[in-house]
Scaffold this motif. Structure first.
Motif, PDB file in Angstrom:
ATOM      1  N   TYR A   1      -7.835   1.992  -1.715  1.00  0.00           N
ATOM      2  CA  TYR A   1      -7.280   0.913  -0.905  1.00  0.00           C
ATOM      3  C   TYR A   1      -6.090   1.406  -0.092  1.00  0.00           C
ATOM      4  CZ  TYR A   1      -4.385  -3.174   0.051  1.00  0.00           C
ATOM      5  OH  TYR A   1      -3.609  -4.101   0.667  1.00  0.00           O
TER       6      TYR A   1
ATOM      7  N   MET B   1     -13.919   0.735   1.397  1.00  0.00           N
ATOM      8  CA  MET B   1     -12.742   0.124   2.021  1.00  0.00           C
ATOM      9  C   MET B   1     -12.692   0.450   3.512  1.00  0.00           C
ATOM     10  SD  MET B   1     -10.741  -1.481  -0.239  1.00  0.00           S
ATOM     11  CE  MET B   1     -10.557  -1.610  -2.001  1.00  0.00           C
TER      12      MET B   1
ATOM     13  N   GLN C   1       0.817  -1.206   0.000  1.00  0.00           N
ATOM     14  CA  GLN C   1       0.000   0.000   0.000  1.00  0.00           C
ATOM     15  C   GLN C   1       0.851   1.256   0.000  1.00  0.00           C
ATOM     16  OE1 GLN C   1      -0.123  -2.340   2.366  1.00  0.00           O
ATOM     17  NE2 GLN C   1      -0.561  -1.534   4.397  1.00  0.00           N
TER      18      GLN C   1
ATOM     19  N   MET D   1      -5.520  -9.249  -3.065  1.00  0.00           N
ATOM     20  CA  MET D   1      -6.384  -8.313  -3.766  1.00  0.00           C
ATOM     21  C   MET D   1      -7.421  -9.056  -4.590  1.00  0.00           C
ATOM     22  SD  MET D   1      -5.874  -5.260  -3.027  1.00  0.00           S
ATOM     23  CE  MET D   1      -6.457  -4.090  -4.222  1.00  0.00           C
TER      24      MET D   1
ATOM     25  N   LYS E   1      -5.668   1.999   4.051  1.00  0.00           N
ATOM     26  CA  LYS E   1      -4.706   1.231   4.842  1.00  0.00           C
ATOM     27  C   LYS E   1      -3.813   2.133   5.688  1.00  0.00           C
ATOM     28  CE  LYS E   1      -5.598  -2.850   4.076  1.00  0.00           C
ATOM     29  NZ  LYS E   1      -5.736  -3.835   5.094  1.00  0.00           N
TER      30      LYS E   1
ATOM     31  N   THR F   1      -9.529   2.809  -7.393  1.00  0.00           N
ATOM     32  CA  THR F   1      -9.658   1.727  -6.421  1.00  0.00           C
ATOM     33  C   THR F   1      -8.365   1.543  -5.644  1.00  0.00           C
ATOM     34  OG1 THR F   1     -11.151   0.652  -7.951  1.00  0.00           O
ATOM     35  CG2 THR F   1     -10.318  -0.684  -6.156  1.00  0.00           C
TER      36      THR F   1
ATOM     37  N   ILE G   1     -10.057  -8.918  -1.363  1.00  0.00           N
ATOM     38  CA  ILE G   1     -10.541  -7.536  -1.333  1.00  0.00           C
ATOM     39  C   ILE G   1     -11.518  -7.250  -2.475  1.00  0.00           C
ATOM     40  CG2 ILE G   1      -9.838  -5.119  -1.315  1.00  0.00           C
ATOM     41  CD1 ILE G   1      -8.685  -6.497   1.015  1.00  0.00           C
TER      42      ILE G   1
ATOM     43  N   GLN H   1     -15.513  -6.214  -2.319  1.00  0.00           N
ATOM     44  CA  GLN H   1     -15.898  -4.840  -2.662  1.00  0.00           C
ATOM     45  C   GLN H   1     -16.472  -4.730  -4.063  1.00  0.00           C
ATOM     46  OE1 GLN H   1     -16.016  -2.982  -0.411  1.00  0.00           O
ATOM     47  NE2 GLN H   1     -14.258  -2.925   0.939  1.00  0.00           N
TER      48      GLN H   1
ATOM     49  N   GLU I   1      -7.802  -8.584   5.818  1.00  0.00           N
ATOM     50  CA  GLU I   1      -6.589  -8.781   5.036  1.00  0.00           C
ATOM     51  C   GLU I   1      -5.481  -9.369   5.906  1.00  0.00           C
ATOM     52  OE1 GLU I   1      -5.240  -5.374   2.878  1.00  0.00           O
ATOM     53  OE2 GLU I   1      -3.708  -6.572   1.914  1.00  0.00           O
TER      54      GLU I   1
ATOM     55  N   SER J   1     -14.505   3.846  -3.693  1.00  0.00           N
ATOM     56  CA  SER J   1     -13.733   2.724  -3.160  1.00  0.00           C
ATOM     57  C   SER J   1     -13.251   3.022  -1.744  1.00  0.00           C
ATOM     58  CB  SER J   1     -12.582   2.387  -4.103  1.00  0.00           C
ATOM     59  OG  SER J   1     -11.344   2.591  -3.502  1.00  0.00           O
TER      60      SER J   1
END
Lengths: 424, 594
Positions: free
Chosen positions: B414, B484, B13, B506, B418, B410, B510, B514, B492, B480
């Motif tokens: 994400y 999220m 991330q 992913m 995070k 997205t 995830i 989503q 995760e 997103s």
């Protein structure tokens, strides 16, 4: 101070009966809890009394005023019923400070000057100990503080009845205990009538002067807490109230000449059940049949009414749980010789000698008491021993039933026949 | 130090965040720098060369001339004032209309809710100028607006006054109606989730109804109103087609007008639009940061008691809205269809005679080049290569924009979710959102400046795709990020513990979870892109995509063609929306605004 009377109150959505022909009298200055599992209709009942929900039929009186009557077409709106309502999530207005939240309702009454309002706010804030937070917004307070603000807001206009909808369920365990005792004090000092909804039987037991236990929209029992605990009307009430839960034991047998019940329990063991107050089974059954017939007659009468709708959520005899090591229980059609014995955990005496031999299945000491599960054959019985006693799991142990607190239910209808002692 | 960097980048991330930060910084700030430079540059052959006598170099003459000369009023102040009135007015119309509708749908027992609620979104799905053209088709008249006769003038001889037919009033109304679905979705969302207990608590305390409204309900929907203002203000300010069709001079139309002779001064107008966009964002941020926190606690909202409008009321109000939405949502489609069968623009003889001979299919079916019949040498729409090429281009740009914006958005959502509290995440999030608040036309201008010099991408699909992606990333990143944030980190982490690689986390965990919000993150850019004009019109010639062709045919006087293209666009969008809705369950109204 008013007394609240509900007569034949029904609320249904389509064929779903949330509240089914409920009659209830809430005495002046009492602290009544509406208790039941979630979805049983207790919140609906409360909201109907407060005027937030309109009953399908029936009559509600607060004091001498009829606030709702479906036949006469009376429906006093919530704001004219002069009641207080404490919501589960507090419902504090996030856009107002604590002070504004409390004073908002007072301003609507129009009978106070600015200074009087200020005095009232200061006074109720002091009662619930939030006088230092008056300038804050709700989001800047902890859960417990928000709860107090909500109480202060409810108290400020001095309503004669205060309704509470699970007000403690959003608090952590410790705070809940503290607030519980504060609510009790509040009831005493304000001298108002409190109606309190909860699904927590412990809360109901400890706070209420009277518990109103509802299941599937039907009133199960309306009695002081200890009566509900010691003489539950039926299997459902017995199971719902009490922690740890009551032990149920299947029994089969007949009444002997001398009035004792000769039963087979716990996998064929012979047992004798002696009533504390003598009950003749034949008479009891006749009385039960009469009561059933009367109820059926009332139902038939209702069914003739043009607005009648068949109840979609049918009432069933409570499927009582029996604790077993391996679930080998078969569904059998109950007969009039089938009974269920209810044993509160504290009625189970754990001793070194005599009684029935068993084995410690699990033991959970909290320091104040120890909850012990005893295995007898395939059956499990839960008992409570006071004091910090430790047991070794798997060790041999003996159990006896204490005198006079054992309950005998009819398995056919689930109703309580009587209490007494059990000898095995 | 080295270890620290290595640890930092070992988390995917963080890598995404740094990459996106770099990309977004470039795509957001490079155009701004380019446009700022343009305001002080001397453009040979334009007014600044005239005034300074220089042929290159830098000067502030453009600012001085625009702000102080005797034409400042027509070139700057009037358009600026019009723009502000237009933006404020559109916000008001959108919030009032959409808000009242949201209230009726969520809090009362209005009839026909389902139908009304789906039809209400239509004006937003359809191209912005749709309602403007409908307005023209209805109210134009040779006598007043000196164009063709509209339906009312042609049929009944009704001539509406000029202020009604063009200028500020219809522009405000049209943009307001176009953006009302925003208000409906945002305010309706709060109404739907709002804890009814808050109002009941006031009722119990004997509060009069109006006071509950002003002191409890309205303050609670304030954040939704603010977001609506944020979205509508920026968008309506930068709208080109609506004021253009309805003959209102705003900053955006003035820009187009000035662009050729006063290039530098036009760029200043673009800068002003950007500043307005930033200002509105700043005010929004500030008012949301106040102490009154507005997390809407959902209580036992299942027990919300709906306001009873009465037996007559609930039907009557529904009928009123059915009539209004007929004109905003269904009539355009009918009207455009009808226009393409008229023998000549404004010839409504069919309606008077009901004789099918008074209709024609020539606009659709003419298969060869003819100059008579008012065809200007164009083939009928079904056989017109230019139109089909434009259609292909529009689809290409929309699909590619949707995919890239969707994927990038997205990923941003994400990565930001995070690293919720890191400064970098906050920066990336706002920089990625910034293009959304910039008026489309200003973004368009900025990219035009950036890519017309050294790297010349003018009139290529590449440029459209880049601009579209930058402008639409916010759609995807918002939707997103919102979803999220709902997803707890443990989901995760449970996979990390089992040493499942990032790519697999992913694609297998995830993304499947989503799915709905990611699809709407793709859907929104796609829909918006299909009907975009303001953003693309400066970046390409007329033929490249349908929306610019529409403008071209309209200028040419081929009204049947512009109506026909409108119809093609609307039908395409409706079909896509229905398809995606059917296949994935995601729908446009779930993702707008976020």
């Amino acid at each position: 101070m008013p007394k609240i009377t509900l007569t034949d109150i029904t609320k249904r959505w389509g064929d779903f009966y949330a509240v089914d022909h409920l009659d209830l009298v809430i005495e002046d200055c009492s602290f009544v809890t509406l208790l039941g599992p979630s979805g049983c209709g207790k919140t609906t009942t409360l909201r109907m009394i407060a005027g937030l929900e309109t009953p399908t039929s029936g009559r509600i009186e607060i004091g001498d005023t009829v606030v709702f009557d479906s036949e006469r077409g009376i429906n006093v709106p919530a704001n004219k019923r002069h009641v207080g309502f404490l919501f589960q999530n507090y419902a504090l207005w996030p856009n107002m400070t604590v002070y504004q939240n409390i004073s908002f309702g007072l301003k609507n009454l129009k009978k106070y000057t600015k200074q009087e309002i200020d005095e009232i706010v200061q006074r109720v804030a002091k009662v619930v100990k939030i006088e230092m937070f008056l300038d804050r917004y709700p989001s800047e307070l902890s859960g417990g503080q928000q709860q107090r603000v909500a109480i202060a807001r409810t108290l400020a206009p001095e309503p004669e009845v205060i309704f509470m909808d699970e007000p403690l369920s959003n608090l952590d365990a410790k705070l809940r205990l503290e607030m519980r005792s504060e609510l009790q004090r509040l009831h005493l000092t304000t001298g108002r009538t409190f109606v309190y909804v909860t699904h927590d039987q412990m809360e109901a037991m400890t706070l209420a002067t009277k518990i109103c236990l509802i299941e599937n929209g039907v009133l199960q029992q309306y009695d002081p807490p200890l009566t509900v605990y010691e003489k539950p009307n039926n299997l459902f009430v017995a199971d719902f109230v009490g922690s740890p839960s009551i032990n149920f034991v299947d029994a089969e047998g007949k009444q002997a000449e001398d009035g004792t019940m000769e039963l087979k329990v716990l996998g064929g063991k012979n047992a004798k059940f002696r009533f504390t107050e003598p009950v003749k089974m034949t008479e009891w059954r006749q009385a039960e049949t009469r009561a059933d017939e009367e109820l059926a007659a009332v139902r038939a009468e209702r069914a003739k009414h043009k607005d009648h709708v068949e109840k979609g959520n049918k009432d069933k005899v409570f499927d009582y749980p029996v604790a077993l090591v391996e679930d080998t229980r078969e569904k059998t059609e109950p007969t009039s010789e089938n009974y269920v014995i209810g044993v509160r955990p504290e009625m189970l005496e754990i001793c070194e000698e005599g009684g029935i031999e068993g084995e410690v299945y699990s033991a959970m000491p909290t320091g104040m008491e120890t909850t012990v599960r005893v295995r007898i054959g395939n059956f499990l019985l839960t008992g409570v021993v006071f004091g910090g006693v430790t047991y070794e799991i798997g060790s041999k142990i003996h159990v006896r039933f204490r005198d006079n607190g054992i309950m005998l239910f009819s398995r056919l209808s689930g109703k309580l026949i009587g209490t007494g002692g059990l000898e095995v | 130090m080295r270890n620290k960097v290595a640890t930092f980048f070992s988390k995917p991330q963080n890598t995404i965040l740094v990459l996106m930060g770099l990309i977004c910084t470039f795509t957001t700030f490079a155009p701004i720098v380019a446009i700022l430079e343009d305001t002080i540059k001397i453009h040979p052959g334009t007014i600044d060369q005239n005034l300074t006598g220089l042929s290159s170099g830098y000067s502030f003459i453009n600012y001085i001339d625009l702000f102080t000369s005797n034409i400042a009023k027509i070139h700057l102040w009037t358009p600026l004032l019009n723009t502000l009135i237009l933006a404020v007015g559109s916000c008001a119309v959108a919030i009032l209309y959409g808000g009242i509708f949201a209230f009726l749908v969520t809090r009362t027992n209005l009839s026909c809710k389902k139908y009304l609620s789906s039809i209400f979104i239509f004006p937003y799905i359809m191209p912005q100028w749709t309602l403007a053209t409908v307005w023209k088709n209805l109210f134009d008249s040779i006598a007043v607006t000196h164009t063709k006769d509209g339906l009312l003038a042609g049929l009944f001889g009704i001539h509406m006054p000029e202020w009604w037919c063009m200028g500020l009033f219809p522009s405000i109304l049209v943009l307001g109606l176009h953006y009302a679905p925003f208000a409906y979705i945002l305010i309706g969302g709060i109404f739907r989730n709002m804890d009814a207990n808050l109002e009941e608590a006031a009722t119990i305390l004997n509060t009069p109804k109006w006071k509950i409204m002003t002191h409890v309900t309205l303050p609670l929907i304030r954040p939704a109103i603010l977001s609506t203002i944020l979205l509508v203000f920026g968008s309506s300010m930068g709208s080109y087609p609506v004021p253009h069709f309805l003959k209102l001079t705003t900053l955006s139309t003035k820009y187009i007008e000035l662009n050729s002779n006063r290039t530098g001064q036009a760029s200043i107008l673009a800068v002003i639009m950007m500043l307005l966009g930033v200002a509105i964002m700043y005010f929004n941020q500030r008012s949301l940061k106040s102490r009154k926190s507005y997390t809407t606690v959902t209580g036992k909202s299942g027990q919300t008691s709906k306001i009873n409008l009465g037996k007559v009321g609930k039907v009557l109000i529904a009928v009123i809205f059915i009539v209004i939405t007929f004109f905003t949502s269904i009539f355009p489609i009918i009207s455009f269809t009808f226009e393409t069968f008229l023998p000549n623009p404004g010839d409504y003889s069919f309606l008077r005679t009901l004789n099918p001979d008074n209709l024609t299919t020539k606009w659709w079916l003419t298969a060869e080049n003819v100059t008579e019949n008012g065809m200007y040498g164009q083939k009928g729409m079904l056989f017109n290569e230019m139109i089909w090429k434009g259609f292909g281009g529009t689809m290409l740009v929309s699909v590619v924009c949707a995919v890239t914006a969707g994927v990038l958005g997205t990923l941003i959502g994400y990565a930001v979710s995070k690293n919720r509290r890191s400064k970098l995440a906050g920066y990336v999030n706002s920089v990625a959102f910034l293009p959304y608040l910039m008026p489309s036309i200003a973004v368009s201008i900025a990219f035009f400046k950036l890519f017309s010099g050294g790297i010349n991408l003018y009139n290529t699909y590449w440029l459209l795709i880049i601009v579209g992606t930058v402008k639409y990333i916010p759609f995807a990143s918002r939707s997103s990020l919102n979803s999220m944030l709902q997803l707890s980190g443990e989901i995760e982490e449970a996979a990390i513990i089992q040493d499942i690689p990032w790519r697999k986390r992913m694609t297998r965990i995830i993304v499947p979870i989503q799915k709905a919000s990611i699809v709407s993150g793709f859907l929104l850019p796609f829909m918006t892109c299909l009907r975009e004009l303001s953003l693309f019109m400066l970046l390409c010639g007329q033929g490249l995509i349908l929306s610019t062709q529409l403008d071209y045919f309209d200028e040419m006087g081929l009204y049947a063609f512009s109506s026909g293209i409108n119809l093609i666009l609307i039908v395409t969008i409706l079909i896509c929306n229905a398809l995606v809705n059917k296949i994935t369950g995601a729908s446009l109204d779930k993702g707008i605004g976020g």
